[in-house]
Design a protein around this motif. Structure first.
Motif, short mmCIF file in Angstrom:
data_model
loop_
_atom_site.label_atom_id
_atom_site.label_comp_id
_atom_site.label_asym_id
_atom_site.label_seq_id
_atom_site.Cartn_x
_atom_site.Cartn_y
_atom_site.Cartn_z
N PHE A 1 -8.72 -1.46 9.48
CA PHE A 1 -8.56 -1.17 8.06
C PHE A 1 -8.70 0.34 7.85
O PHE A 1 -9.49 1.00 8.50
CB PHE A 1 -9.59 -1.93 7.22
CG PHE A 1 -9.25 -3.39 7.08
CD1 PHE A 1 -8.09 -3.78 6.44
CD2 PHE A 1 -10.10 -4.36 7.58
CE1 PHE A 1 -7.77 -5.12 6.31
CE2 PHE A 1 -9.79 -5.70 7.45
CZ PHE A 1 -8.62 -6.09 6.82
N SER A 2 -7.90 0.86 6.92
CA SER A 2 -7.91 2.29 6.61
C SER A 2 -8.81 2.62 5.44
O SER A 2 -9.35 3.71 5.35
CB SER A 2 -6.50 2.77 6.28
OG SER A 2 -5.65 2.56 7.37
N SER A 3 -8.94 1.67 4.50
CA SER A 3 -9.80 1.91 3.35
C SER A 3 -10.32 0.59 2.79
O SER A 3 -9.75 -0.47 3.03
CB SER A 3 -9.05 2.69 2.25
OG SER A 3 -7.98 1.93 1.75
N VAL A 4 -11.41 0.72 2.05
CA VAL A 4 -12.04 -0.43 1.39
C VAL A 4 -12.32 -0.03 -0.05
O VAL A 4 -12.87 1.03 -0.32
CB VAL A 4 -13.36 -0.84 2.09
CG1 VAL A 4 -14.05 -1.96 1.31
CG2 VAL A 4 -13.10 -1.27 3.51
N LEU A 5 -11.90 -0.89 -0.96
CA LEU A 5 -12.18 -0.70 -2.38
C LEU A 5 -13.43 -1.49 -2.73
O LEU A 5 -13.53 -2.68 -2.40
CB LEU A 5 -11.01 -1.21 -3.23
CG LEU A 5 -11.31 -1.37 -4.72
CD1 LEU A 5 -11.25 -0.01 -5.41
CD2 LEU A 5 -10.34 -2.33 -5.36
N LEU A 6 -14.38 -0.84 -3.33
CA LEU A 6 -15.57 -1.50 -3.86
C LEU A 6 -15.39 -1.54 -5.37
O LEU A 6 -15.37 -0.50 -6.03
CB LEU A 6 -16.84 -0.73 -3.49
CG LEU A 6 -18.14 -1.22 -4.10
CD1 LEU A 6 -18.40 -2.67 -3.73
CD2 LEU A 6 -19.29 -0.35 -3.66
#
Length: 102
Positions: free
Chosen positions: A73-78
């Motif tokens: 994964f390149s990014s995670v949205l919280l």
């Protein structure tokens, strides 16, 4: 949050290294904790609405560890509570909090 550029930093959610493990493994581990589904508009990405998390990668490459941008994964949205609400759920949340609808 973005994937750290070096291996010196680690981002974990309930002990799961969300950027250090292959994306497919992260999804499998998260399914043991909550519902996680493919994003409707991007099957290489996943949403865990009960956890208020969304996981993104530019394309799917589950079997190609050398293809780093798709394998991990390149990014995670919280997200904040209510981010994934439908309009009806958002209205109910506002009513429950004592806000009047316009």
């Amino acid at each position: 949050m973005g994937r750290p550029a070096t291996g010196q930093d680690t981002v974990r959610f309930r002990g799961i290294d969300v950027f250090g493990l292959p994306a497919a493994e992260v999804v499998t581990l998260l399914r043991g904790l909550a519902t996680i589904t493919e994003a409707e508009d991007d099957p290489a990405s996943f949403i865990a609405p009960d956890l208020l998390l969304s996981f993104w990668r530019p394309f799917e490459a589950d079997d190609e560890p050398d293809e780093e941008q798709g394998y991990y994964f390149s990014s995670v949205l919280l997200a904040r509570p209510g981010y994934y609400d439908t309009p009806a759920e958002a209205a109910a949340r506002l009513r429950a909090a004592g806000h009047q609808e316009p």
